[in-house]
Structure formats: structure tokens, C-alpha cells
Design an enzyme around this catalytic site. Sequence first.
Site, PDB file in Angstrom:
ATOM      1  N   GLN A 137      21.858  32.458  -2.929  1.00 27.20           N
ATOM      2  CA  GLN A 137      22.889  31.578  -3.486  1.00 27.20           C
ATOM      3  C   GLN A 137      23.219  30.416  -2.546  1.00 27.20           C
ATOM      4  O   GLN A 137      23.747  29.403  -2.987  1.00 27.20           O
ATOM      5  CB  GLN A 137      24.162  32.364  -3.820  1.00 27.20           C
ATOM      6  CG  GLN A 137      23.953  33.328  -4.992  1.00 27.20           C
ATOM      7  CD  GLN A 137      25.235  34.035  -5.349  1.00 27.20           C
ATOM      8  OE1 GLN A 137      25.590  35.039  -4.732  1.00 27.20           O
ATOM      9  NE2 GLN A 137      25.946  33.514  -6.332  1.00 27.20           N
ATOM     10  N   GLY A 182      31.430  38.892  -3.918  1.00 25.62           N
ATOM     11  CA  GLY A 182      30.121  39.146  -3.339  1.00 25.62           C
ATOM     12  C   GLY A 182      29.292  37.891  -3.349  1.00 25.62           C
ATOM     13  O   GLY A 182      29.597  36.930  -4.063  1.00 25.62           O
ATOM     14  N   CYS A 202      29.681  34.634 -11.957  1.00 27.12           N
ATOM     15  CA  CYS A 202      28.838  34.410 -10.790  1.00 27.12           C
ATOM     16  C   CYS A 202      29.137  33.037 -10.214  1.00 27.12           C
ATOM     17  O   CYS A 202      29.292  32.074 -10.956  1.00 27.12           O
ATOM     18  CB  CYS A 202      27.372  34.505 -11.210  1.00 27.12           C
ATOM     19  SG  CYS A 202      26.219  34.230  -9.868  1.00 27.12           S
ATOM     20  N   LEU A 203      29.193  32.958  -8.882  1.00 28.53           N
ATOM     21  CA  LEU A 203      29.450  31.677  -8.217  1.00 28.53           C
ATOM     22  C   LEU A 203      28.371  30.651  -8.565  1.00 28.53           C
ATOM     23  O   LEU A 203      28.618  29.452  -8.534  1.00 28.53           O
ATOM     24  CB  LEU A 203      29.465  31.872  -6.687  1.00 28.53           C
ATOM     25  CG  LEU A 203      30.573  32.749  -6.107  1.00 28.53           C
ATOM     26  CD1 LEU A 203      30.357  32.932  -4.615  1.00 28.53           C
ATOM     27  CD2 LEU A 203      31.938  32.154  -6.391  1.00 28.53           C
ATOM     28  N   HIS A 251      20.178  39.341  -7.549  1.00 30.90           N
ATOM     29  CA  HIS A 251      19.914  37.987  -7.042  1.00 30.90           C
ATOM     30  C   HIS A 251      18.667  37.980  -6.145  1.00 30.90           C
ATOM     31  O   HIS A 251      17.941  36.994  -6.103  1.00 30.90           O
ATOM     32  CB  HIS A 251      21.095  37.487  -6.191  1.00 30.90           C
ATOM     33  CG  HIS A 251      22.188  36.830  -6.979  1.00 30.90           C
ATOM     34  ND1 HIS A 251      22.014  35.663  -7.670  1.00 30.90           N
ATOM     35  CD2 HIS A 251      23.492  37.178  -7.167  1.00 30.90           C
ATOM     36  CE1 HIS A 251      23.163  35.314  -8.253  1.00 30.90           C
ATOM     37  NE2 HIS A 251      24.076  36.220  -7.970  1.00 30.90           N
ATOM     38  N   HIS A 273      24.695  43.459  -9.487  1.00 27.05           N
ATOM     39  CA  HIS A 273      24.649  42.004  -9.684  1.00 27.05           C
ATOM     40  C   HIS A 273      24.115  41.295  -8.429  1.00 27.05           C
ATOM     41  O   HIS A 273      23.208  40.468  -8.517  1.00 27.05           O
ATOM     42  CB  HIS A 273      26.073  41.532 -10.030  1.00 27.05           C
ATOM     43  CG  HIS A 273      26.242  40.049 -10.142  1.00 27.05           C
ATOM     44  ND1 HIS A 273      26.737  39.452 -11.282  1.00 27.05           N
ATOM     45  CD2 HIS A 273      26.012  39.044  -9.253  1.00 27.05           C
ATOM     46  CE1 HIS A 273      26.776  38.135 -11.090  1.00 27.05           C
ATOM     47  NE2 HIS A 273      26.356  37.866  -9.877  1.00 27.05           N
ATOM     48  N   GLU A 274      24.671  41.664  -7.272  1.00 29.85           N
ATOM     49  CA  GLU A 274      24.257  40.983  -6.033  1.00 29.85           C
ATOM     50  C   GLU A 274      22.810  41.313  -5.679  1.00 29.85           C
ATOM     51  O   GLU A 274      22.061  40.439  -5.248  1.00 29.85           O
ATOM     52  CB  GLU A 274      25.187  41.345  -4.865  1.00 29.85           C
ATOM     53  CG  GLU A 274      26.649  40.906  -5.034  1.00 29.85           C
ATOM     54  CD  GLU A 274      26.830  39.439  -5.407  1.00 29.85           C
ATOM     55  OE1 GLU A 274      25.948  38.618  -5.095  1.00 29.85           O
ATOM     56  OE2 GLU A 274      27.854  39.131  -6.038  1.00 29.85           O
TER      57      GLU A 274
HETATM   58 ZN   LIG Z   1      25.970  36.185  -8.771  1.00 31.82          ZN
END
Ligand SMILES: [Zn+2]
Length: 170
Positions: free
Chosen positions: A50, A45, A97-98, A143, A139-140
Site C-alpha cells: 500500500q 491495518g 481499505c485505505l 494485499h 484483508h491485510e
Molecule cells: Zn486494504
Amino acid sequence: MLRPVLQYPDPLLSKPCEPVGAIDDGIRALVADMLDTLSTVGGVGIAAPQIGVLKRVVIIDVSLEKEQEDAPQDFRVFINPVVTVLDPRPHEENEGCLSVPDLRAKVKRPRLVALDGIDLDGNPVHIEGGGYYGACMQHETDHLDGKLFLDHLSFLKRSLYDKKMRKGRK
Ligand SMILES: [Zn+2]
């Protein structure tokens, strides 16, 4: 187009995002960039902030619902997504997380949730689930409120990570 993924502690990652009004060429280009970036860097995701865009858009791999590791990834776009808790009992998943390199940690969140939003055609999209899939939805969407999974960790765990990142940056 592949865009760089912002990394903690980039200040844009802790800013709240604006709702999307009209689905115009700008939003379509944003979604295309998010998809390109996600499929290149790999992940389940991604959220618009991000890649540095403060708009309420997330992409989620809905193949996670099947809970089969070999299921082909199936990315779905959620514009202006809203999480609804269906079962508030806490459940723990190992998250990464990225935007938070070199860290995976257990995070407690509500066990079962639904995610509602609209797609690029303006049609409603709805998914629900628990486990890793449900954690991913939460989580997404976090953000978009400027929250990272780090914000769910204990003060101690978070300070250790902060220290490590500051050192690495010098
Ligand atoms: Zn993340």
C-alpha cells in the site's frame, strides 16, 4: 516517514509480494514508514504494497481483539504472515481499505482464523480471532498476494465502483 498510500487501480496493488529474507535496516525503515503512515491517515491495518513496497509485511491493530471501540490502538508487525483458517464457515463483515477510497462493502470470509508471522526481532507472533478482527487479518494478508477486498465482491458491484473511479480520474 509518512508515505503516500497507493490507490486503486494502481498496478502495484495487484502484484504479489516477495517474502522478507533478513530483517535489515531496509525492513526496519519500511515498518517505521508503515507505522507513521497508518497512524497519520488512520486505520486498523496496512500492508507494505500500500506504500509501494512489494514485501510480505503487514501491521494490524491487535486491540480489535477486545471488540471495544474505545480500546487504545495497539499496532503489531507481522513479517511473512500466514493465515490459517480455523473455522471455514462464512462470516460477513463490512470492509473498507485505505487504498480503495469511498467504498465500504460486505465481504464474506472464513469465520475464524489464525495469523502467524515474525516480528522485527525475528520472534514468532501468533494471533487468532474472528469477526472484524479476523476479517482484518485476512484483508491485510490478501494485499500481499495482490488481492483487494474488491476482488471478493460481485462482478456488478465491482464494475459500478470501477466506473465511478474512472470517471473521477478524468
Ligand atoms: Zn486494504
